[in-house]
Enzyme design. Structure first.
Site, mmCIF file in Angstrom:
data_model
loop_
_atom_site.group_PDB
_atom_site.id
_atom_site.type_symbol
_atom_site.label_atom_id
_atom_site.label_comp_id
_atom_site.label_asym_id
_atom_site.label_seq_id
_atom_site.Cartn_x
_atom_site.Cartn_y
_atom_site.Cartn_z
ATOM 1 N N ASP A 1 -10.773 3.070 4.108
ATOM 2 C CA ASP A 1 -11.082 1.645 3.971
ATOM 3 C C ASP A 1 -12.579 1.429 3.750
ATOM 4 O OD1 ASP A 1 -9.086 -0.364 4.012
ATOM 5 O OD2 ASP A 1 -8.603 0.119 6.104
ATOM 6 N N GLN B 1 -4.373 -1.103 9.654
ATOM 7 C CA GLN B 1 -4.284 -2.445 9.070
ATOM 8 C C GLN B 1 -4.857 -3.478 10.033
ATOM 9 O OE1 GLN B 1 -3.454 -3.075 5.986
ATOM 10 N NE2 GLN B 1 -3.507 -5.298 6.097
ATOM 11 N N LYS C 1 0.841 -1.206 0.000
ATOM 12 C CA LYS C 1 0.000 0.000 0.000
ATOM 13 C C LYS C 1 0.875 1.256 0.000
ATOM 14 C CE LYS C 1 -3.805 -2.361 2.285
ATOM 15 N NZ LYS C 1 -4.597 -2.607 3.491
HETATM 16 N N1 GUN Z 1 -6.361 -6.517 6.268
HETATM 17 C C1 GUN Z 1 -6.605 -7.285 5.185
HETATM 18 N N2 GUN Z 1 -7.192 -6.544 4.212
HETATM 19 C C2 GUN Z 1 -7.322 -5.300 4.707
HETATM 20 C C3 GUN Z 1 -7.849 -4.082 4.168
HETATM 21 O O1 GUN Z 1 -8.338 -3.995 3.023
HETATM 22 N N3 GUN Z 1 -7.793 -2.995 4.995
HETATM 23 C C4 GUN Z 1 -7.280 -3.058 6.243
HETATM 24 N N4 GUN Z 1 -7.290 -1.948 6.973
HETATM 25 N N5 GUN Z 1 -6.783 -4.172 6.769
HETATM 26 C C5 GUN Z 1 -6.804 -5.279 5.999
#
Ligand code: GUN
Length: 289
Positions: free
Chosen positions: A121, A98, A54
């Site tokens: 998100d 996350q 990311k």
């Molecule tokens: N953990 C696994 N996928 C995601 C996601 O799309 N966003 C976040 N914040 N955590 C994750």
């Protein structure tokens, strides 16, 4: 039949190009780059891989990501205080925490504290509620990425299709169902208590596997000519990445299928970038509330 590939890598590259151009345009107008705070608590290896991907994607399109790598024993009160500070900071456009968080932290409590206009998100109950009411604001990245990938492949009209989502998690399966309703599909959401899963899967014009487990969906259940989207991601002991489905056998029945890797993973990241740009644009506050 051998299915056509729904190429998430190519679709996300095109979306990222558009975002990079929009970020550049902002800066030419004298505005600063969008800023995304990325919070990682602990050192779960899979989470580290996702977060690094990311951050790299942000850098490539000119979004500034601010890294908050926190120890696994970070007290919940301190995490809440950090989110409060970032929420009030007018230089921070988006906040991503996350998941999963360590067990001593109440995930819902944390996610609820992210201001809705910085919820890139799309996990906040407010943003999910907007989606449920057909007034989407910041949308959950993975389900939104699925819709965008189908559009990229020319499937701009899903109305009337029978979509079957297998998996009913808060952050993937349920919002996926809402996105498909918004796209005018007839939606079935199957979950661990669903009886006769095979009978549901066999009816799917559009099958979305969001189980989080391999070997739950048998490829023989796939309706010939169906569109198949695999959201699952699993690392095998030999290091190979696989989805929830068996790609080889599923692609013998489907008309379209996502690969793993290279399907929904890159789309999720592209939607995060899109949401961050949207959050940085002043209009988003009005458009979502
Ligand atoms: N953990 C696994 N996928 C995601 C996601 O799309 N966003 C976040 N914040 N955590 C994750």
């Amino acid at each position: 039949m051998t299915a056509h590939i729904l190429d998430g890598k190519a679709a996300s590259a095109q979306i990222r190009e558009t975002i990079a151009a929009a970020v550049q345009h902002r800066q030419q107008q004298g505005k600063r780059a969008p800023n995304l705070a990325v919070i990682l608590v602990g050192n779960d290896p899979a989470s580290q891989v996702y977060v690094n991907a990311k951050r790299k994607a942000c850098q490539e399109v000119g979004i500034q990501s601010l890294a908050y790598d926190l120890p696994i024993n970070m007290p919940q009160t301190e995490l809440l205080a950090l989110i409060k500070t970032l929420g009030l900071d007018d230089q921070t456009d988006g906040i991503l925490v996350q998941l999963p968080l360590p067990e001593h932290i109440d995930t819902d409590l944390i996610l609820d504290q992210i201001p809705v206009h910085k919820d890139v998100d799309g996990f906040h109950p407010y943003n999910l509620g907007r989606l449920a009411q057909r007034r989407p604001g910041l949308r959950c990245c993975t389900p939104y990425g699925v819709i965008q990938l189908l559009q990229y492949a020319g499937m701009t009209d899903l109305s009337g299709m029978h979509a079957v989502v297998v998996g009913a998690s808060n952050h993937v399966g349920r919002p996926m169902g809402l996105e498909l309703l918004l796209a005018k599909c007839t939606v079935t959401i199957a979950h661990r208590f669903t009886k006769n899963l095979d009978q549901h899967v066999k009816q799917a014009d559009l099958l979305i596997a969001a189980v989080g487990k391999r070997d739950i969906i048998n490829s023989e259940w796939i309706k010939p000519g169906a569109i198949v989207v695999d959201i699952g991601i699993h690392r095998l002991p030999n290091g190979q990445l696989k989805g929830d489905l068996d790609f080889e056998t599923a692609s013998q029945r489907a008309a379209w299928i996502t690969p793993v890797p290279g399907g929904i993973g890159p789309m999720t990241i592209a939607m995060l970038l899109k949401n961050t740009l949207l959050a940085a644009e002043s209009g988003v506050v009005n458009s979502i509330g």
